[in-house]
Write a protein that holds these residues in place. Structure first.
Motif, short mmCIF file in Angstrom:
data_model
loop_
_atom_site.label_atom_id
_atom_site.label_comp_id
_atom_site.label_asym_id
_atom_site.label_seq_id
_atom_site.Cartn_x
_atom_site.Cartn_y
_atom_site.Cartn_z
N ASN A 51 -4.52 0.27 8.49
CA ASN A 51 -2.82 1.07 8.85
C ASN A 51 -2.96 2.43 8.81
N GLY A 56 4.29 5.12 6.72
CA GLY A 56 3.85 4.25 7.46
C GLY A 56 2.62 3.50 6.55
N ASP A 58 2.48 2.20 20.11
CA ASP A 58 1.52 3.15 18.92
C ASP A 58 0.01 2.11 18.67
N GLY A 101 0.18 6.53 12.63
CA GLY A 101 -0.09 6.40 13.71
C GLY A 101 -1.28 6.48 14.59
N LYS A 142 -1.90 1.47 15.56
CA LYS A 142 -1.66 2.30 13.67
C LYS A 142 -3.00 2.34 12.98
#
Length: 420
Positions: free
Chosen positions: A224, A150, A212, A227, A214
């Motif tokens: 980022n 992510g 979400d 989440g 980020k």
């Protein structure tokens, strides 16, 4: 039924919390699990990539269904291995999971089948990538092609940021092999929405949408993360727009897999940007989102076991899935320093009693000598339900303020976009 859930994060704890509500289940195991999953399931000390041990465990324990949480085992082909042994398993095969494992594969599929997404180019040479961003200018998006938990996406507002992102991914290898190739995309403007759907190969059952957060800091500032929180529903996005996304993105993608001879079953997750030209795809994932699962599954009225089995057995078209009108807000609490380096082993203390509408989902935690300690960047997700987003938000933050660990960080504006 006896169920095995693979994974050790917040998503897996949220899946187990939902499964535990089913009268059809007699026993849940989680491999390897965390301090939260241990409250509802038997944790098993087998890693997510130890396919043979997991399959052996499923056989020995007469597991009726295995549910795969994270993307890594999917891309390593765990579903293929279980299916060869006739072990029922929820999740896409390796050939389908590549939709998440390679950003280039995903973008090429979208281009081939006219699925709306941003303009892009893929590069394996950093000099060529740098030349391209200098031509295109900023803002622009730089993505590591492979899995980067992510964190492999940089939305560069300036040329300097874009150049730095390319050099770090391709030359400095901060994401390892995931950055051998980068995808450079136009920066889509609008609101982001996460749209997940259950897919059984041909039938599609969309879930309720969520949003979400980020960026690590309030106001969507800072780097980022995986989440920082989520909420559902997303009232500022019209129902017709979501319907449009289902018809122009989800269905065509499932059809595209069929055309390619790939049987896609499991969860198909579309990260969307709602632009002035309509919904466009930012990314696809091959599994439940995290933290989106923490706010979507609590709104599911149908027994989750029934849904998972319908997907695995290819009878999703026969099932009417129901969702509640309640609102859900999840606030993620992280270790100090996340998404950069952070300490582990900090003791976590909880309030003696939670309100009836709130559940604390464990992500990066472990139990040690009867205490819960931190064992990851994202430590907990506090999820509250209410009649309105405002009520859910208030309940979540009331609980967040009562949970303690040294240097705990959380955003204070989760769901505010939908409330103010």
């Amino acid at each position: 039924m006896r169920i095995l859930v693979i994974g050790n994060g917040g998503r897996e704890h949220a899946i187990i919390a939902k499964l535990a509500q089913s009268s059809r289940i007699s026993k849940i195991f989680c491999a390897p699990g965390n301090a939260g999953t241990a409250l509802l399931a038997d944790n098993v000390a087998i890693g997510v990539s130890e396919q043979e041990k997991l399959a052996q465990f499923a056989i020995e324990q007469s597991i009726d269904l295995t549910v795969v949480g994270p993307e890594l085992p999917l891309l390593e082909g765990i579903v293929d291995q279980f299916e060869e042994l006739n072990l029922p398993i929820f999740g896409p095969q390796k050939a389908a999971a590549i939709i998440e494992g390679s950003k280039t594969f995903a973008k090429d599929m979208m281009q081939k089948y006219n699925i709306p997404t941003g303009k892009y180019q893929a590069f394996t040479n950093s000099k060529e990538a740098l030349t391209y961003v200098r031509q295109e200018g900023a803002p622009i998006v730089i993505k590591a092609d492979g899995l980067a938990a992510g964190k492999g996406v940089v939305v560069a507002q300036t040329l300097e940021e874009a150049e730095k992102a390319i050099i770090e991914a391709m030359d400095d290898k901060i994401f390892g092999a995931a950055g051998d190739q980068v995808v450079i995309e136009e920066c889509l403007i609008g609101q982001e929405v996460s749209l997940m759907a259950f897919v059984d190969g041909k039938n599609v059952a969309p879930m309720v949408v969520s949003q979400d957060h980020k960026a690590v800091f309030d106001g969507d500032k800072g780097p980022n993360t995986g989440g920082m929180g989520a909420y559902s529903p997303v009232p500022q996005i019209a129902g017709e727009v979501i319907q449009q996304a289902i018809e122009t993105i989800i269905h065509p993608m499932v059809d595209a897999f069929q055309q390619e001879g790939i049987h896609y079953k499991g969860v198909l997750y579309a990260g969307l940007m709602i632009t002035d030209e309509g919904p466009k795809v930012i990314e696809f994932n091959a599994r439940f989102g995290d933290p989106e699962t923490q706010v979507v599954l609590p709104r599911l009225k149908t027994d989750l076991v029934d849904v998972l089995l319908a997907v695995v057995e290819g009878r999703l078209g026969d099932l009417q899935i129901e969702w509640s009108d309640s609102a859900a807000v999840c606030v993620v609490m992280t270790s100090p320093g996340y998404p950069g380096s952070y300490p582990n082993g900090l003791e976590v203390t909880f309030p003696h009693r939670l309100n009836d509408h709130t559940v604390v989902i464990h992500a990066g935690t472990q139990e040690k000598n009867g205490r819960v300690i931190t064992a990851g960047g994202r430590v907990l997700g506090v999820t509250s339900l209410g009649n309105t987003l405002q009520e859910s938000q208030q309940r979540a933050y009331e609980t967040v303020k009562q949970i303690r660990f040294e240097g705990a960080h959380y955003r204070k504006d989760i769901a505010s976009k939908a409330i103010h």
